[in-house]
Motif scaffolding. Structure first.
Motif, PDB file in Angstrom:
ATOM      1  N   LEU A   1      34.931  38.902  35.891  1.00  0.00           N
ATOM      2  CA  LEU A   1      35.981  37.412  36.344  1.00  0.00           C
ATOM      3  C   LEU A   1      36.713  39.061  36.818  1.00  0.00           C
ATOM      4  O   LEU A   1      37.878  38.470  37.498  1.00  0.00           O
ATOM      5  CB  LEU A   1      36.353  36.761  34.688  1.00  0.00           C
ATOM      6  N   ARG A   2      37.249  39.930  35.595  1.00  0.00           N
ATOM      7  CA  ARG A   2      39.127  40.534  36.175  1.00  0.00           C
ATOM      8  C   ARG A   2      38.231  41.418  37.546  1.00  0.00           C
ATOM      9  O   ARG A   2      39.498  41.118  37.759  1.00  0.00           O
ATOM     10  CB  ARG A   2      38.706  41.256  34.762  1.00  0.00           C
TER      11      ARG A   2
ATOM     12  N   VAL B   1      38.176  38.559  40.669  1.00  0.00           N
ATOM     13  CA  VAL B   1      39.860  37.517  40.952  1.00  0.00           C
ATOM     14  C   VAL B   1      40.977  38.663  42.080  1.00  0.00           C
ATOM     15  O   VAL B   1      41.757  38.360  42.574  1.00  0.00           O
ATOM     16  CB  VAL B   1      40.598  37.423  39.360  1.00  0.00           C
TER      17      VAL B   1
ATOM     18  N   ILE C   1      40.379  37.480  45.411  1.00  0.00           N
ATOM     19  CA  ILE C   1      40.676  35.634  46.520  1.00  0.00           C
ATOM     20  C   ILE C   1      42.482  35.882  46.292  1.00  0.00           C
ATOM     21  O   ILE C   1      43.255  36.551  46.028  1.00  0.00           O
ATOM     22  CB  ILE C   1      40.013  34.626  45.318  1.00  0.00           C
ATOM     23  N   ASP C   2      42.805  34.247  46.599  1.00  0.00           N
ATOM     24  CA  ASP C   2      43.796  34.470  47.653  1.00  0.00           C
ATOM     25  C   ASP C   2      44.533  33.135  46.829  1.00  0.00           C
ATOM     26  O   ASP C   2      45.343  32.703  46.978  1.00  0.00           O
ATOM     27  CB  ASP C   2      44.268  34.320  48.636  1.00  0.00           C
ATOM     28  N   THR C   3      44.177  33.290  45.436  1.00  0.00           N
ATOM     29  CA  THR C   3      45.085  32.336  44.670  1.00  0.00           C
ATOM     30  C   THR C   3      45.667  32.928  43.035  1.00  0.00           C
ATOM     31  O   THR C   3      44.718  33.636  42.561  1.00  0.00           O
ATOM     32  CB  THR C   3      44.426  30.608  45.167  1.00  0.00           C
ATOM     33  N   VAL C   4      45.349  31.823  42.099  1.00  0.00           N
ATOM     34  CA  VAL C   4      45.324  31.945  40.718  1.00  0.00           C
ATOM     35  C   VAL C   4      44.142  31.233  39.746  1.00  0.00           C
ATOM     36  O   VAL C   4      43.791  30.581  40.393  1.00  0.00           O
ATOM     37  CB  VAL C   4      46.627  31.599  39.819  1.00  0.00           C
ATOM     38  N   VAL C   5      44.075  31.506  39.105  1.00  0.00           N
ATOM     39  CA  VAL C   5      42.740  31.078  38.459  1.00  0.00           C
ATOM     40  C   VAL C   5      43.314  30.424  36.528  1.00  0.00           C
ATOM     41  O   VAL C   5      44.114  31.890  35.912  1.00  0.00           O
ATOM     42  CB  VAL C   5      41.806  31.881  38.370  1.00  0.00           C
TER      43      VAL C   5
END
Lengths: 246, 210
Positions: free
Chosen positions: A183-184, A187, A190-194
């Motif tokens: 996951l680290r 992410v 990607i062009d956003t936050v989680v």
């Protein structure tokens, strides 16, 4: 969402939009940027337009889907539940969904108040599929993704934006390290936050099995948590004993 | 439905921020649950919550809504919330919920150690937790001021705009509205009633001083 010709250009609605989709056309009228709007209806239901200029767009694909993700009071036809996810561990003492020795993972995309494209959700879904995690069957995202590949079932969705959809899955505690390390890495693409949440049963002594793993991996966690008090009945799962192998 | 998780803030501020949620479990104990949920809601109301509501119908701050309407619209699958500003009050709420023995699921969102100690004092042990590992990914998209993030994360459905927080803080600074009015305006955005109005007021005052 659309703005009709009733608009008098007072601009008072603009700050209310969580994703900044409302803009002025000159100084006469406001308009909604359809690329940014995620159909949360804050402008229509919560902000009180002095001339009632807001009008919902026709709820056809993909706006109907976006609306379902964004409006928390709206039930999904498939799950008969409101919200973007499921009961997850809020009722875990009854469902036994996350058992001792297992870890639940909830990934809220574009939260808080950013939004996401499904393309970004797909990148993470595909990475998790490869790890053999078990996805939550009732989660609304599972209608949209192929569980075996993690790919979107409909290519048109890739560029569609949604508000805070959640991937929910679980895996054996032994897989925690590989899941979080994967996951680290993903992410970064990607062009956003989680917003990342991990679920675990609590030992009788009040300790939480996953903390040792998080400490070892150097992953910080918040001191405020969501804590199921175990009052639901009938009880489903057994507790983790004080002395366990992990 | 991770809506009560991921609230950000400093420890001293989080000590004044607890959400108690009560719900039935669909397919297991939801049939005929409405009266039990209403009894739980009345327990939540007994201890003067800062906010309360039903995720499905709205909060006490929702337009044309109030406690009586929340009760009136209760169903077997209502999800009720009460927000409290100290763990001592939460302990009393939990004790009453335990004594009522309703069989509904009860979830506290707040500081774990404080909640664990309070639970032990009344003979409860938490069953399951969900832990926030924070916000990952493109975090430069987040607001720069931590107070704005702290306010935004008190609505887990993301219905509070950072621009609205900024505008209201500016209005407070200019003396157009009070910090209390600003917090109450923001509370209208959170439809399920988990927004902590008193904490928001303090955070707005901090923003105004910057």
């Amino acid at each position: 969402m659309e703005i009709t010709d009733r608009c008098v250009g007072c601009a008072s609605c603009i700050p209310w939009c969580p994703v900044g989709a409302i803009k002025m056309i000159g100084d006469k009228k406001a308009t909604v940027d359809q690329e940014k709007c995620i159909e949360c209806w804050v402008c229509y239901k919560i902000f009180q337009c002095p001339v009632s200029a807001f009008k919902p767009a026709e709820m056809v694909f993909p706006r109907d889907l976006m609306w379902n993700f964004a409006v928390p009071t709206k039930d999904w036809a498939t799950t008969r539940m409101a919200g973007r996810g499921t009961e997850e561990v809020k009722t875990n003492e009854v469902t036994g969904r996350v058992k001792p020795g297992e870890v639940g993972l909830a990934l809220d995309f574009g939260r808080p108040a950013i939004s996401t494209s499904f393309k970004d959700v797909e990148k993470v879904f595909m990475a998790l599929v490869k790890l053999g995690v078990e996805f939550e069957k009732e989660n609304p995202l599972n209608m949209l993704f192929d569980w075996t590949t993690g790919r979107l079932k409909d290519d048109r969705l890739r560029e569609v934006r949604a508000y805070q959809p959640i991937i929910e899955c679980k895996f054996p505690i032994e897989k925690t390290e590989v899941v979080l390390n994967t996951l680290r890495e993903v992410v970064k693409e990607i062009d956003t936050v989680v917003s990342v949440g991990l679920a675990s049963t609590v030992r009788v002594d009040g300790t939480i099995p996953i903390f040792n793993i998080l400490d070892r991996l150097g992953i910080p966690y918040k001191p405020n948590m969501k804590i199921n008090m175990g009052l639901g009945r009938p009880l489903a799962s057994i507790r983790v004993p004080d002395k366990v192998r992990w | 439905m991770t809506h009560t998780l991921h609230r950000t803030g400093e420890i001293e501020s989080l000590k004044k921020d607890y959400v108690v949620l009560v719900m039935s479990c669909r397919g297991f104990n939801d049939a005929g649950a409405a009266p039990k949920l209403v009894e739980a809601l009345k327990i939540l109301a007994r201890y003067n919550p800062i906010n309360m509501g039903d995720m499905k119908t709205g909060s006490i701050w929702t337009k044309d809504h109030n406690f009586e309407k929340i009760v009136e619209k209760a169903t077997d699958t209502s999800i009720f919330h009460g927000v409290y500003k100290d763990i001592e009050t939460v302990k009393m709420v939990l004790k009453d919920l335990k004594d009522a023995n309703l069989g509904m699921s009860v979830v506290v969102s707040g500081l774990y150690n404080e909640t664990l100690n309070a639970a032990r004092e009344i003979g409860l042990t938490p069953h399951t937790v969900m832990v926030s590992l924070g916000i990952w990914g493109k975090t430069d998209l987040l607001p720069e001021e931590p107070e704005i993030l702290d306010i935004q994360t008190m609505c887990g459905h993301g219905l509070i705009s950072k621009n609205l927080v900024k505008k209201l803080a500016k209005d407070v600074k200019l003396g157009i509205i009070s910090s209390d009015e600003a917090a109450r305006t923001l509370a209208k955005c959170c439809t399920c009633g988990i927004f902590n109005v008193e904490r928001a007021k303090e955070l707005i005052e901090k923003l105004v001083k910057k």
